[in-house]
Design an enzyme around this catalytic site. Structure first.
Site, PDB file in Angstrom:
ATOM      1  N   TYR A 113      -3.071  -0.973  10.472  1.00 22.01           N
ATOM      2  CA  TYR A 113      -2.840  -1.173   8.861  1.00 22.01           C
ATOM      3  C   TYR A 113      -1.580  -0.967   8.294  1.00 22.01           C
ATOM      4  CZ  TYR A 113      -3.903  -1.197   3.892  1.00 22.01           C
ATOM      5  OH  TYR A 113      -3.976  -1.404   2.572  1.00 22.01           O
TER       6      TYR A 113
ATOM      7  N   SER B  67       0.818  -1.145  -0.074  1.00 22.29           N
ATOM      8  CA  SER B  67       0.038  -0.173   0.017  1.00 22.29           C
ATOM      9  C   SER B  67       0.968   1.237   0.192  1.00 22.29           C
ATOM     10  CB  SER B  67      -0.806  -0.063   1.192  1.00 22.29           C
ATOM     11  OG  SER B  67      -1.551   1.291   1.325  1.00 22.29           O
TER      12      SER B  67
ATOM     13  N   LYS C 236       1.540  -3.248   6.541  1.00 22.01           N
ATOM     14  CA  LYS C 236       1.724  -3.213   5.060  1.00 22.01           C
ATOM     15  C   LYS C 236       3.218  -2.775   5.227  1.00 22.01           C
ATOM     16  CE  LYS C 236      -1.910  -4.293   3.079  1.00 22.01           C
ATOM     17  NZ  LYS C 236      -2.114  -5.320   2.069  1.00 22.01           N
TER      18      LYS C 236
HETATM   19  N1  LIG Z   1      -8.558  -0.006  -2.352  1.00 23.86           N
HETATM   20  C1  LIG Z   1      -7.232   0.610  -2.474  1.00 23.86           C
HETATM   21  O1  LIG Z   1      -6.976   1.909  -2.341  1.00 23.86           O
HETATM   22  C2  LIG Z   1      -5.749   0.093  -2.025  1.00 23.86           C
HETATM   23  C3  LIG Z   1      -4.868   0.809  -1.648  1.00 23.86           C
HETATM   24  C4  LIG Z   1      -3.769   0.159  -1.160  1.00 23.86           C
HETATM   25  C5  LIG Z   1      -3.629  -1.222  -0.724  1.00 23.86           C
HETATM   26  N2  LIG Z   1      -4.919  -1.924  -1.182  1.00 23.86           N
HETATM   27  C6  LIG Z   1      -4.649  -3.481  -0.722  1.00 23.86           C
HETATM   28  O2  LIG Z   1      -5.169  -4.013  -1.972  1.00 23.86           O
HETATM   29  C7  LIG Z   1      -5.894  -5.353  -1.562  1.00 23.86           C
HETATM   30  C8  LIG Z   1      -7.310  -5.361  -1.867  1.00 23.86           C
HETATM   31  O3  LIG Z   1      -8.099  -4.241  -1.027  1.00 23.86           O
HETATM   32  P1  LIG Z   1      -9.478  -3.792  -1.515  1.00 23.86           P
HETATM   33  O4  LIG Z   1      -9.528  -2.407  -1.610  1.00 23.86           O
HETATM   34  O5  LIG Z   1      -9.865  -4.653  -2.629  1.00 23.86           O
HETATM   35  O6  LIG Z   1     -10.274  -4.354  -0.149  1.00 23.86           O
HETATM   36  P2  LIG Z   1     -11.651  -4.687   0.106  1.00 23.86           P
HETATM   37  O7  LIG Z   1     -12.667  -4.190  -0.964  1.00 23.86           O
HETATM   38  O8  LIG Z   1     -12.134  -4.549   1.476  1.00 23.86           O
HETATM   39  O9  LIG Z   1     -11.791  -6.571  -0.284  1.00 23.86           O
HETATM   40  C9  LIG Z   1     -10.912  -7.102   0.660  1.00 23.86           C
HETATM   41  C10 LIG Z   1     -10.841  -8.561   0.080  1.00 23.86           C
HETATM   42  O10 LIG Z   1     -10.128  -9.545   1.084  1.00 23.86           O
HETATM   43  C11 LIG Z   1     -11.013 -10.568   1.557  1.00 23.86           C
HETATM   44  N3  LIG Z   1     -10.487 -10.827   2.904  1.00 23.86           N
HETATM   45  C12 LIG Z   1     -10.264 -10.023   3.967  1.00 23.86           C
HETATM   46  N4  LIG Z   1      -9.909 -10.949   5.051  1.00 23.86           N
HETATM   47  C13 LIG Z   1      -9.727 -12.240   4.384  1.00 23.86           C
HETATM   48  C14 LIG Z   1      -9.485 -13.332   5.135  1.00 23.86           C
HETATM   49  N5  LIG Z   1      -9.452 -13.487   6.374  1.00 23.86           N
HETATM   50  N6  LIG Z   1      -9.182 -14.501   4.272  1.00 23.86           N
HETATM   51  C15 LIG Z   1      -9.690 -14.315   2.958  1.00 23.86           C
HETATM   52  N7  LIG Z   1     -10.153 -13.335   2.167  1.00 23.86           N
HETATM   53  C16 LIG Z   1     -10.103 -12.213   3.095  1.00 23.86           C
HETATM   54  C17 LIG Z   1     -12.327 -10.019   1.349  1.00 23.86           C
HETATM   55  O11 LIG Z   1     -13.322 -11.040   1.553  1.00 23.86           O
HETATM   56  P3  LIG Z   1     -14.140 -11.633   2.771  1.00 23.86           P
HETATM   57  O12 LIG Z   1     -14.530 -10.502   3.495  1.00 23.86           O
HETATM   58  O13 LIG Z   1     -15.234 -12.130   1.835  1.00 23.86           O
HETATM   59  O14 LIG Z   1     -13.214 -12.672   3.280  1.00 23.86           O
HETATM   60  C18 LIG Z   1     -12.325  -9.344   0.266  1.00 23.86           C
HETATM   61  O15 LIG Z   1     -12.536 -10.067  -0.886  1.00 23.86           O
HETATM   62  C19 LIG Z   1      -5.555  -5.350   0.127  1.00 23.86           C
HETATM   63  O16 LIG Z   1      -4.162  -5.937   0.173  1.00 23.86           O
HETATM   64  C20 LIG Z   1      -5.394  -3.761   0.411  1.00 23.86           C
HETATM   65  O17 LIG Z   1      -4.531  -3.578   1.587  1.00 23.86           O
HETATM   66  C21 LIG Z   1      -5.821  -1.378  -1.515  1.00 23.86           C
END
Ligand SMILES: NC(=O)c1ccc[n+]([C@@H]2O[C@H](COP(=O)([O-])OP(=O)(O)OC[C@H]3O[C@@H](n4cnc5c(N)ncnc54)[C@H](OP(=O)(O)O)[C@@H]3O)[C@@H](O)[C@H]2O)c1
Length: 229
Positions: A151, A138, A155
Site C-alpha cells: 500500500y 495517504s 501511495k
Molecule cells: N480511511 C483512511 O483513514 C485513509 C487514510 C489515508 C488514505 N485513504 C485513502 O482514501 C481512499 C478511500 O479509502 P476508504 O478508507 O474510504 O476505503 P474503503 O472504505 O475500503 O473504500 C474503498 C472504496 O474503493 C472502491 N474500490 C476498491 N477497488 C476498486 C476498484 N477496483 N474499482 C472501483 N472501485 C474500487 C470500493 O468499492 P468496491 O469494493 O465496491 O469496488 C470502496 O467504495 C483510498 O484511496 C485510501 O487509500 C484513506
C-alpha cells in the site's frame, strides 16, 4: 448538458467515496461515481437518480473505464472535479509474506486504476483547459510503516505520478495529491483493528473534506496537500 458542476468520484460504494458523493449531492453538485459492488451501485442509483449516475466499474480494467468515461463525457461533459479515491490495502503482513497475486491487485487498482481514469477523463478536461484532478494519497504516501509495504508503495507512486501530471497540464488546471487524514472506514479497520474507532466517521470527515476539495484550483497544482482535521 447540465449547467451544474460535475464531480466524478471513483470508489463510491462505501467509506470516503460514498460520504463525499452524498455531501457533494447535498451541496448541489452532480455526481458520477463508480465501484465494483453491484448492490451498492443499485442502492445509490435508487437513492440518487439522474442527473447523478452510478455505474459498476472496476478501475483496474482500462476497457471498462474507457466505456464508463465515454458515457459520462457524453451525458455530462468533462468533470469540473475528478477524484481518484478508489483503492485497496493489503492484509497486514511483512512484505515477504504478501503473495504475488495480492501485491499485483494493490498495484493494479491503486496505481494503474488511477492512470486508467486519467487516461480516459483528462483529455476532455485538457481540451477545455479547466478542472481539478485530485488523487487520493495517504500519510503512507509520505511516510511508511511495517506490514503495509504494498500500500505504501502505491501511495508514494501516487505522489510522484500526480506531481509529474501537474507539470503536463495547461494553465487553468490542477492535479493535486491529497492525504485525506485518518478516518474510521473499512480500510482503516483492516490495518488499525479496533483502534480505528477512535477516528472520525467518513460522514463527519466529508463535512470538512468536501469544502476543502471545492476550493482547490490552479494555484494548488502539484502541491501535496492534506485535508484539514
Ligand atoms: N480511511 C483512511 O483513514 C485513509 C487514510 C489515508 C488514505 N485513504 C485513502 O482514501 C481512499 C478511500 O479509502 P476508504 O478508507 O474510504 O476505503 P474503503 O472504505 O475500503 O473504500 C474503498 C472504496 O474503493 C472502491 N474500490 C476498491 N477497488 C476498486 C476498484 N477496483 N474499482 C472501483 N472501485 C474500487 C470500493 O468499492 P468496491 O469494493 O465496491 O469496488 C470502496 O467504495 C483510498 O484511496 C485510501 O487509500 C484513506
Amino acid at each position: 448538458m447540465s449547467s451544474s458542476k460535475v464531480v466524478v468520484i471513483t470508489g463510491v460504494s462505501r467509506g470516503l467515496g460514498r460520504a463525499m458523493a452524498e455531501e457533494f449531492i447535498q451541496r448541489g453538485y452532480i455526481v458520477a461515481g463508480c465501484s465494483r459492488s453491484k448492490s451498492a451501485i443499485a442502492d445509490l442509483t435508487r437513492q440518487f437518480g439522474p442527473p447523478h449516475g452510478f455505474c459498476v466499474v472496476d478501475v483496474a480494467s482500462d476497457k471498462d473505464v474507457k466505456s464508463w468515461a465515454e458515457a459520462i463525457l457524453k451525458s455530462h461533459g468533462p468533470p469540473d472535479l475528478l477524484v481518484n479515491n478508489a483503492a485497496i490495502i493489503n492484509r497486514n503482513a511483512p512484505l515477504w509474506k504478501v503473495a504475488a497475486r495480492e501485491f499485483d491487485e494493490v498495484i493494479d487498482i491503486n496505481i494503474k486504476g488511477v492512470a486508467n481514469v486519467i487516461r480516459h477523463f483528462v483529455p476532455a478536461m485538457v481540451e477545455r483547459k479547466a478542472g481539478v484532478i485530485v488523487n487520493f494519497s495517504s500519510g503512507w504516501g509520505r511516510a511508511t510503516d511495517a506490514e503495509v509495504a504494498p500500500y505504501c508503495a502505491t501511495k508514494w507512486a501516487i505522489e510522484g505520478l500526480t506531481q509529474a501530471l501537474a507539470q503536463e497540464l495547461p494553465d487553468g488546471m490542477a492535479a493535486v495529491p491529497v492525504n485525506p487524514g485518518i478516518i474510521n472506514t473499512a480500510m482503516l479497520r483492516s490495518c488499525f483493528g479496533g483502534s480505528a474507532f477512535a477516528y472520525p466517521t467518513a460522514e463527519e470527515w466529508a463535512k470538512k473534506a468536501v469544502p476543502f476539495l471545492l476550493q482547490l484550483g490552479p494555484r494548488d497544482n502539484g502541491q501535496p496537500l492534506t485535508v484539514p482535521g
